[in-house]
Design a protein around this motif. Structure first.
Motif, PDB file in Angstrom:
ATOM      1  N   ASP A 169       0.834  -1.202   0.000  1.00  0.00           N
ATOM      2  CA  ASP A 169       0.000   0.000   0.000  1.00  0.00           C
ATOM      3  C   ASP A 169       0.876   1.264   0.000  1.00  0.00           C
ATOM      4  O   ASP A 169       2.099   1.185   0.113  1.00  0.00           O
ATOM      5  CB  ASP A 169      -1.054  -0.034   1.132  1.00  0.00           C
ATOM      6  N   ALA A 170       0.197   2.401  -0.116  1.00  0.00           N
ATOM      7  CA  ALA A 170       0.928   3.659  -0.289  1.00  0.00           C
ATOM      8  C   ALA A 170       1.868   3.934   0.882  1.00  0.00           C
ATOM      9  O   ALA A 170       2.959   4.470   0.720  1.00  0.00           O
ATOM     10  CB  ALA A 170      -0.082   4.798  -0.440  1.00  0.00           C
ATOM     11  N   ASN A 171       1.470   3.534   2.064  1.00  0.00           N
ATOM     12  CA  ASN A 171       2.225   3.845   3.266  1.00  0.00           C
ATOM     13  C   ASN A 171       3.487   2.991   3.408  1.00  0.00           C
ATOM     14  O   ASN A 171       4.559   3.483   3.728  1.00  0.00           O
ATOM     15  CB  ASN A 171       1.295   3.632   4.469  1.00  0.00           C
ATOM     16  N   GLU A 172       3.378   1.685   3.126  1.00  0.00           N
ATOM     17  CA  GLU A 172       4.495   0.778   3.421  1.00  0.00           C
ATOM     18  C   GLU A 172       5.532   0.701   2.306  1.00  0.00           C
ATOM     19  O   GLU A 172       6.649   0.236   2.518  1.00  0.00           O
ATOM     20  CB  GLU A 172       3.968  -0.625   3.739  1.00  0.00           C
ATOM     21  N   ARG A 173       5.206   1.195   1.093  1.00  0.00           N
ATOM     22  CA  ARG A 173       6.027   0.904  -0.086  1.00  0.00           C
ATOM     23  C   ARG A 173       7.512   1.248   0.054  1.00  0.00           C
ATOM     24  O   ARG A 173       8.372   0.419  -0.289  1.00  0.00           O
ATOM     25  CB  ARG A 173       5.446   1.599  -1.320  1.00  0.00           C
ATOM     26  N   PHE A 174       7.839   2.451   0.555  1.00  0.00           N
ATOM     27  CA  PHE A 174       9.252   2.851   0.584  1.00  0.00           C
ATOM     28  C   PHE A 174      10.016   2.121   1.691  1.00  0.00           C
ATOM     29  O   PHE A 174      11.169   1.753   1.514  1.00  0.00           O
ATOM     30  CB  PHE A 174       9.377   4.367   0.729  1.00  0.00           C
TER      31      PHE A 174
ATOM     32  N   ASN B  67       3.337   3.163  -9.294  1.00  0.00           N
ATOM     33  CA  ASN B  67       2.871   4.543  -9.481  1.00  0.00           C
ATOM     34  C   ASN B  67       3.386   5.483  -8.392  1.00  0.00           C
ATOM     35  O   ASN B  67       2.624   6.202  -7.749  1.00  0.00           O
ATOM     36  CB  ASN B  67       1.339   4.600  -9.618  1.00  0.00           C
ATOM     37  N   SER B  68       4.697   5.486  -8.223  1.00  0.00           N
ATOM     38  CA  SER B  68       5.304   6.311  -7.177  1.00  0.00           C
ATOM     39  C   SER B  68       5.975   7.535  -7.775  1.00  0.00           C
ATOM     40  O   SER B  68       6.786   7.414  -8.693  1.00  0.00           O
ATOM     41  CB  SER B  68       6.344   5.503  -6.400  1.00  0.00           C
ATOM     42  N   THR B  69       5.635   8.682  -7.207  1.00  0.00           N
ATOM     43  CA  THR B  69       6.189   9.941  -7.688  1.00  0.00           C
ATOM     44  C   THR B  69       7.608  10.147  -7.168  1.00  0.00           C
ATOM     45  O   THR B  69       7.867   9.993  -5.972  1.00  0.00           O
ATOM     46  CB  THR B  69       5.306  11.110  -7.217  1.00  0.00           C
TER      47      THR B  69
ATOM     48  N   ASN C   4      -0.799   9.480   2.877  1.00  0.00           N
ATOM     49  CA  ASN C   4       0.586   9.100   2.551  1.00  0.00           C
ATOM     50  C   ASN C   4       0.905   9.152   1.067  1.00  0.00           C
ATOM     51  O   ASN C   4       1.659   8.334   0.544  1.00  0.00           O
ATOM     52  CB  ASN C   4       0.914   7.688   3.071  1.00  0.00           C
ATOM     53  N   THR C   5       0.313  10.095   0.377  1.00  0.00           N
ATOM     54  CA  THR C   5       0.587  10.272  -1.049  1.00  0.00           C
ATOM     55  C   THR C   5       0.985  11.732  -1.292  1.00  0.00           C
ATOM     56  O   THR C   5       0.668  12.608  -0.475  1.00  0.00           O
ATOM     57  CB  THR C   5      -0.675   9.984  -1.890  1.00  0.00           C
ATOM     58  N   THR C   6       1.640  11.955  -2.417  1.00  0.00           N
ATOM     59  CA  THR C   6       1.934  13.333  -2.809  1.00  0.00           C
ATOM     60  C   THR C   6       0.607  14.047  -3.111  1.00  0.00           C
ATOM     61  O   THR C   6       0.497  15.265  -2.981  1.00  0.00           O
ATOM     62  CB  THR C   6       2.826  13.360  -4.062  1.00  0.00           C
ATOM     63  N   THR C   7      -0.392  13.253  -3.497  1.00  0.00           N
ATOM     64  CA  THR C   7      -1.709  13.773  -3.841  1.00  0.00           C
ATOM     65  C   THR C   7      -2.298  14.619  -2.716  1.00  0.00           C
ATOM     66  O   THR C   7      -2.834  15.714  -2.936  1.00  0.00           O
ATOM     67  CB  THR C   7      -2.668  12.580  -4.112  1.00  0.00           C
ATOM     68  N   GLN C   8      -2.186  14.083  -1.510  1.00  0.00           N
ATOM     69  CA  GLN C   8      -2.754  14.756  -0.351  1.00  0.00           C
ATOM     70  C   GLN C   8      -2.051  16.105  -0.112  1.00  0.00           C
ATOM     71  O   GLN C   8      -2.688  17.100   0.223  1.00  0.00           O
ATOM     72  CB  GLN C   8      -2.563  13.823   0.843  1.00  0.00           C
TER      73      GLN C   8
ATOM     74  N   LYS D  82      -6.929   3.543   2.932  1.00  0.00           N
ATOM     75  CA  LYS D  82      -7.084   2.537   1.870  1.00  0.00           C
ATOM     76  C   LYS D  82      -7.774   3.150   0.648  1.00  0.00           C
ATOM     77  O   LYS D  82      -8.779   3.851   0.794  1.00  0.00           O
ATOM     78  CB  LYS D  82      -7.949   1.359   2.361  1.00  0.00           C
ATOM     79  N   LEU D  83      -7.248   2.780  -0.506  1.00  0.00           N
ATOM     80  CA  LEU D  83      -7.805   3.302  -1.750  1.00  0.00           C
ATOM     81  C   LEU D  83      -9.266   2.879  -1.921  1.00  0.00           C
ATOM     82  O   LEU D  83     -10.097   3.658  -2.387  1.00  0.00           O
ATOM     83  CB  LEU D  83      -6.957   2.803  -2.938  1.00  0.00           C
ATOM     84  N   ASP D  84      -9.572   1.641  -1.520  1.00  0.00           N
ATOM     85  CA  ASP D  84     -10.950   1.143  -1.621  1.00  0.00           C
ATOM     86  C   ASP D  84     -11.920   2.090  -0.919  1.00  0.00           C
ATOM     87  O   ASP D  84     -13.019   2.353  -1.414  1.00  0.00           O
ATOM     88  CB  ASP D  84     -11.059  -0.220  -0.921  1.00  0.00           C
TER      89      ASP D  84
ATOM     90  N   ALA E  63      -6.595  12.347  -7.502  1.00  0.00           N
ATOM     91  CA  ALA E  63      -5.513  11.359  -7.616  1.00  0.00           C
ATOM     92  C   ALA E  63      -4.710  11.728  -8.863  1.00  0.00           C
ATOM     93  O   ALA E  63      -5.067  12.679  -9.580  1.00  0.00           O
ATOM     94  CB  ALA E  63      -6.079   9.950  -7.761  1.00  0.00           C
ATOM     95  N   ASP E  64      -3.632  10.982  -9.125  1.00  0.00           N
ATOM     96  CA  ASP E  64      -2.918  11.160 -10.389  1.00  0.00           C
ATOM     97  C   ASP E  64      -3.922  10.909 -11.523  1.00  0.00           C
ATOM     98  O   ASP E  64      -4.780  10.023 -11.400  1.00  0.00           O
ATOM     99  CB  ASP E  64      -1.774  10.149 -10.508  1.00  0.00           C
ATOM    100  N   VAL E  65      -3.797  11.650 -12.614  1.00  0.00           N
ATOM    101  CA  VAL E  65      -4.782  11.531 -13.695  1.00  0.00           C
ATOM    102  C   VAL E  65      -4.874  10.081 -14.192  1.00  0.00           C
ATOM    103  O   VAL E  65      -5.958   9.551 -14.423  1.00  0.00           O
ATOM    104  CB  VAL E  65      -4.450  12.501 -14.854  1.00  0.00           C
TER     105      VAL E  65
HETATM  106  N1  LIG Z   1       1.931   9.157  -7.315  1.00  0.00           N
HETATM  107  C1  LIG Z   1       1.447   9.457  -5.993  1.00  0.00           C
HETATM  108  C2  LIG Z   1       0.182   8.678  -5.652  1.00  0.00           C
HETATM  109  C3  LIG Z   1       0.420   7.202  -5.665  1.00  0.00           C
HETATM  110  C4  LIG Z   1      -0.595   6.385  -4.854  1.00  0.00           C
HETATM  111  O1  LIG Z   1      -0.209   5.559  -4.035  1.00  0.00           O
HETATM  112  N2  LIG Z   1      -1.870   6.636  -5.097  1.00  0.00           N
HETATM  113  C5  LIG Z   1      -2.914   5.958  -4.406  1.00  0.00           C
HETATM  114  C6  LIG Z   1      -4.263   6.493  -4.839  1.00  0.00           C
HETATM  115  S1  LIG Z   1      -4.395   8.229  -4.772  1.00  0.00           S
HETATM  116  C7  LIG Z   1      -2.871   4.495  -4.702  1.00  0.00           C
HETATM  117  O2  LIG Z   1      -2.455   4.064  -5.759  1.00  0.00           O
HETATM  118  N3  LIG Z   1      -3.343   3.697  -3.771  1.00  0.00           N
HETATM  119  C8  LIG Z   1      -3.470   2.289  -3.907  1.00  0.00           C
HETATM  120  C9  LIG Z   1      -3.240   1.552  -2.648  1.00  0.00           C
HETATM  121  O3  LIG Z   1      -2.741   2.136  -1.674  1.00  0.00           O
HETATM  122  O4  LIG Z   1      -3.510   0.357  -2.657  1.00  0.00           O
HETATM  123  C10 LIG Z   1       2.513   9.121  -4.966  1.00  0.00           C
HETATM  124  O5  LIG Z   1       3.542   8.520  -5.328  1.00  0.00           O
HETATM  125  O6  LIG Z   1       2.331   9.457  -3.798  1.00  0.00           O
END
Ligand SMILES: N[C@@H](CCC(=O)N[C@@H](CS)C(=O)NCC(=O)O)C(=O)O
Length: 346
Positions: A91-96, A110-112, A160-164, A185-187, A203-205
């Motif tokens: 998920d977005a939080n744990e990835r790095f 999809n990481s910026t 935990n996204t650049t989006t926020q 959670k994205l859901d 979100a990202d386009v």
């Molecule tokens: N590119 C942005 C956003 C990437 C991102 O994680 N976006 C969310 C949605 S806005 C996502 O894909 N979530 C899916 C998940 O956490 O399972 C970033 O790197 O922070």
């Protein structure tokens, strides 16, 4: 005499301590990713848990998508087999953190690319795989045509996204108010938007195109034309393992160069017979560019044969002919009006 001896001993001890400290520092960093990958027989790739077009598993656990294909390309370059890969959904939080702690060796999710992400986690984004930007999706019934009409809106966004971060900047800069609805959670982001708890989903386009497919009535929501940020999406690796970083970087550049040279998965056998110097350098019939990065001469030919060039991967997963239907835009080659530009292989 005794004093000189003692002095020598002290210098010797200081030296030994310095060498030990250097060794410990060195140990902190992983410099053997390629070696371990070959021994293990598979690439460990961190991906999004489920984003159509980018990375999504089917009922049988087969993963597809743009980010998935990039990891397959790295596996093809190393093993001549794109299946020698394990996908680890994050998920977005744990990835790095998971990349830093070596649970995965490439993050393709999809990481910026941003400065603090490189510096805070000792990571490195070798090259941009997808030029994206942040946008807004609204229900058609709202009749908004521009993001500047969103004053006072309830906006759903993932934590935990650049989006926020960009969301706050944008409304502040334009003197507009908004009510932020944040979810881990994205859901939950999608559910809240779909049930009407939010007026807007940001979100990202590229993700908006993917997420729209998950709505109960995709035809009743629009992606506004405004793009409010730069989101250079890129694969990520750990710092200080240059050999591994070079493989990841040049795999992507090989795919972009292949498109520029008109080499595809369908014509790779003809390309291997070509006498054009730039084609020969790419497919490995001239020079030994792969060997310098720890791979065989035909590394790029393997990538193109098994996965395809950049344009093939784009079109198959997210392009106009796919379910997402995203125009090529900035991700078109520089020679065709976009900004995808790979340094030459020579
Ligand atoms: N590119 C942005 C956003 C990437 C991102 O994680 N976006 C969310 C949605 S806005 C996502 O894909 N979530 C899916 C998940 O956490 O399972 C970033 O790197 O922070």
């Amino acid at each position: 005499m005794l004093r000189t001896f003692r002095g020598g001993l002290l210098i010797g001890l200081a030296f030994a301590a310095a060498i030990a400290a250097a060794a410990i520092t060195y140990e902190r960093y992983d410099t053997k990713t390629l070696k371990r990958t070959i021994r293990r027989g598979e690439v460990l790739c961190g991906v999004n848990q489920g984003l159509p077009g980018f990375s999504i598993p089917d009922d049988k656990g087969n993963w597809t998508g743009f980010d998935v294909d990039f990891c397959r390309a790295v596996a093809a370059a190393i093993f001549d087999d794109p299946k020698k890969i394990r996908f680890i959904p994050l998920d977005a939080n744990e990835r790095f953190k998971e990349l830093q702690s070596r649970k995965i060796d490439i993050l393709s999710r999809n990481s910026t690319w941003s400065m603090s992400r490189e510096t805070s986690y000792d990571l490195y984004f070798p090259a941009v795989s997808y030029y994206d930007g942040q946008g807004f999706m609204v229900r058609d019934s709202r009749k908004s045509e521009s993001a500047l009409e969103l004053d006072g809106a309830k906006v759903c966004v993932q934590n935990n996204t650049t989006t926020q971060l960009n969301l706050g900047d944008y409304f502040k800069t334009n003197n507009m108010k908004f009510e932020e609805k944040r979810f881990d959670k994205l859901d939950d982001v999608v559910k809240a938007y779909d049930s009407g708890d939010c007026d807007v989903l940001t979100a990202d386009v590229s993700q908006l195109y993917a997420l729209r497919l998950r709505l109960a009535k995709p035809g009743q929501s629009t992606i506004l034309p405004d793009v409010i940020s730069k989101e250079p999406l890129a694969p990520v690796v750990r710092q200080r393992d240059d050999d591994w970083m070079m493989i990841v970087k040049w795999t992507l550049y090989a795919m972009i160069n292949a498109e520029e040279l008109g080499i595809t998965s369908a014509n790779i056998d003809e390309a291997l017979k070509s006498k054009k110097p730039d084609v020969m350098r790419l497919v490995g019939t001239e020079g030994a560019y792969g060997e310098v990065i720890g791979l065989p001469k035909d590394w790029a030919a393997r990538v193109i044969r098994h996965v395809g060039n950049y344009g093939e991967v784009y079109e198959r997963n997210v392009g106009q002919g796919s379910k997402l239907g995203i125009p090529r835009g900035l991700n078109q080659l520089w020679s065709a009006g976009g900004i995808q530009y790979a340094p030459p292989i020579r």
